[in-house]
Design a protein around this motif. Structure first.
Motif, PDB file in Angstrom:
ATOM      1  N   ALA A 143     -40.367 -48.566  65.947  1.00 59.34           N
ATOM      2  CA  ALA A 143     -41.916 -48.325  65.466  1.00 59.34           C
ATOM      3  C   ALA A 143     -42.600 -47.030  65.899  1.00 59.34           C
ATOM      4  CB  ALA A 143     -42.803 -49.630  65.987  1.00 59.34           C
ATOM      5  N   THR A 146     -47.448 -45.398  66.237  1.00 62.81           N
ATOM      6  CA  THR A 146     -48.367 -46.389  66.247  1.00 62.81           C
ATOM      7  C   THR A 146     -49.634 -46.262  66.693  1.00 62.81           C
ATOM      8  OG1 THR A 146     -47.403 -47.532  68.258  1.00 62.81           O
ATOM      9  CG2 THR A 146     -46.226 -47.983  65.989  1.00 62.81           C
ATOM     10  N   GLU A 151     -49.834 -52.319  67.701  1.00 60.79           N
ATOM     11  CA  GLU A 151     -48.713 -52.968  68.528  1.00 60.79           C
ATOM     12  C   GLU A 151     -48.656 -54.396  68.759  1.00 60.79           C
ATOM     13  OE1 GLU A 151     -49.322 -48.433  69.717  1.00 60.79           O
ATOM     14  OE2 GLU A 151     -50.552 -50.222  69.728  1.00 60.79           O
ATOM     15  N   ILE A 154     -47.030 -55.869  65.917  1.00 60.44           N
ATOM     16  CA  ILE A 154     -45.445 -55.455  65.992  1.00 60.44           C
ATOM     17  C   ILE A 154     -44.915 -56.442  66.952  1.00 60.44           C
ATOM     18  CG2 ILE A 154     -43.757 -53.924  66.667  1.00 60.44           C
ATOM     19  CD1 ILE A 154     -45.878 -51.784  65.355  1.00 60.44           C
ATOM     20  N   TYR A 158     -41.733 -59.129  66.427  1.00 58.59           N
ATOM     21  CA  TYR A 158     -40.716 -58.814  67.184  1.00 58.59           C
ATOM     22  C   TYR A 158     -40.231 -60.039  68.121  1.00 58.59           C
ATOM     23  CZ  TYR A 158     -37.451 -56.917  70.802  1.00 58.59           C
ATOM     24  OH  TYR A 158     -36.716 -56.441  71.687  1.00 58.59           O
ATOM     25  N   ILE A 288     -43.635 -58.898  58.185  1.00 57.66           N
ATOM     26  CA  ILE A 288     -42.726 -58.049  58.940  1.00 57.66           C
ATOM     27  C   ILE A 288     -41.493 -58.551  59.349  1.00 57.66           C
ATOM     28  CG2 ILE A 288     -42.601 -56.461  61.181  1.00 57.66           C
ATOM     29  CD1 ILE A 288     -45.817 -56.070  60.560  1.00 57.66           C
TER      30      ILE A 288
END
Length: 332
Positions: A143, A146, A151, A154, A158, A288
């Motif tokens: 990534a 950012t 984050e 993300i 993740y 995502i």
């Protein structure tokens, strides 16, 4: 070798200040990139019979509408240019509709496609992975660029992806490396082991890292070379003054690209990639997760998507050379 004689702030666009800087520098040519159009400066340079070239020129719908409201003034200012090198045919048509003569308008393309991206060799990639404690069998999700607020999104994605891909390593490169500690806290609270690149470079003993946070500058181009999936920041949430970052580095390396919906500063490039099926636009952790998980499990699809992105990059290169041909003609 010295290629630049001086770097300084642009003057305030006031008659006395632009006259002073023009008299001090006495330019043989002025080249302006994209949208820095300052009326007093342009008028002063034109009065000295100095050629002025607008390069990588773009005219968004919003800017075009604004110029239309002051058509006579816009035409007067644009007439200061001796050449306008446009990013696209659409941009060229908008300049023409403002009354700019055809003979000074050219479509040269977007110079952002001409950035120098040198692929790493297989050995270099293995060495890079080794220096970060990532073995050959592990998949890597990068990534890049950012910003604050992204984050956390993300990290949630993740967390879901890792449940199906337990060996996946997350590499996060904040746009501003001084945010590394705050980014580390986000993943630490999520239960992940993390290391910063500085710690790895100093061989500070740590557990195997689920997440590696890049806290130094100049690494991102190399990092994309070892990515299995690349997500580009600055686009997942609306951030004033950002509007995405240039996704062409991973595209040049044939990497599948994931982007958010906020790409206003690179909307033309984003549209090219979407139309070529070289990127996927996402909105939240769930979307995502679905996209990353699919690309990690379907390696053929990831490869095709990466090649599509690279095709967009290679077929649109050459803008710098076309622009320099026009510059050389003006100098002659």
């Amino acid at each position: 070798d010295k290629i630049v004689d001086g770097i300084f702030f642009f003057p305030y666009d006031l008659p006395f200040s632009v006259k002073r800087i023009a008299s001090t520098i006495r330019p043989s040519m002025v080249i302006i990139v994209e949208t820095d159009i300052w009326p007093n400066f342009l008028s002063e340079i034109k009065s000295r019979n100095v050629p002025i070239i607008l390069t990588n020129a773009k005219l968004s719908n919003r800017s075009y509408s604004g110029y239309r409201r002051i058509m006579a003034f816009a035409r007067q200012i644009m007439s200061c240019f001796t050449a306008i090198c446009c990013q696209s045919r659409e941009d060229a048509n908008r300049f023409k509709q403002l009354g700019i003569p055809d003979d000074i308008i050219s479509v040269t393309g977007n110079i952002k496609f001409d950035q120098d991206v040198v692929p790493l060799s297989g050995k270099d990639i293995d060495d890079l992975r080794g220096s970060m404690g990532i073995n050959r069998q592990q998949l890597v999700w990068i990534a890049g660029s950012t910003h604050d607020g992204e984050e956390a999104i993300i990290q949630q994605a993740y967390d879901m992806v890792r449940k199906e891909n337990p060996d996946l390593v997350m590499v996060v490169a904040p746009r501003h490396p001084d945010r590394a500690n705050s980014v580390a806290r986000i993943f630490s609270v999520g239960g992940f082991n993390f290391s910063t690149l500085s710690q790895l470079n100093r061989n500070i003993p740590r557990k195997a890292s689920d997440v590696i946070i890049i806290d130094t500058l100049g690494m991102l181009k190399k990092l994309y070379a070892m990515a299995d999936v690349a997500l580009f920041g600055g686009s997942l949430i609306h951030i004033r003054g950002i509007g995405g970052h240039n996704p062409l580095e991973p595209a040049a390396l044939a990497k599948p690209i994931l982007l958010g919906p906020h790409m206003r500063n690179f909307n033309e490039i984003d549209e090219m990639l979407i139309n070529a099926k070289g990127d996927i636009q996402l909105t939240d952790p769930e979307s995502i997760y679905i996209a990353v998980n699919d690309l990690l499990k379907n390696r053929k699809r990831a490869q095709v998507m990466g090649q599509n992105a690279r095709h967009v990059y290679t077929t649109n290169s050459g803008a710098v050379m076309r622009t320099m041909t026009i510059v050389a003609g003006q100098l002659a």
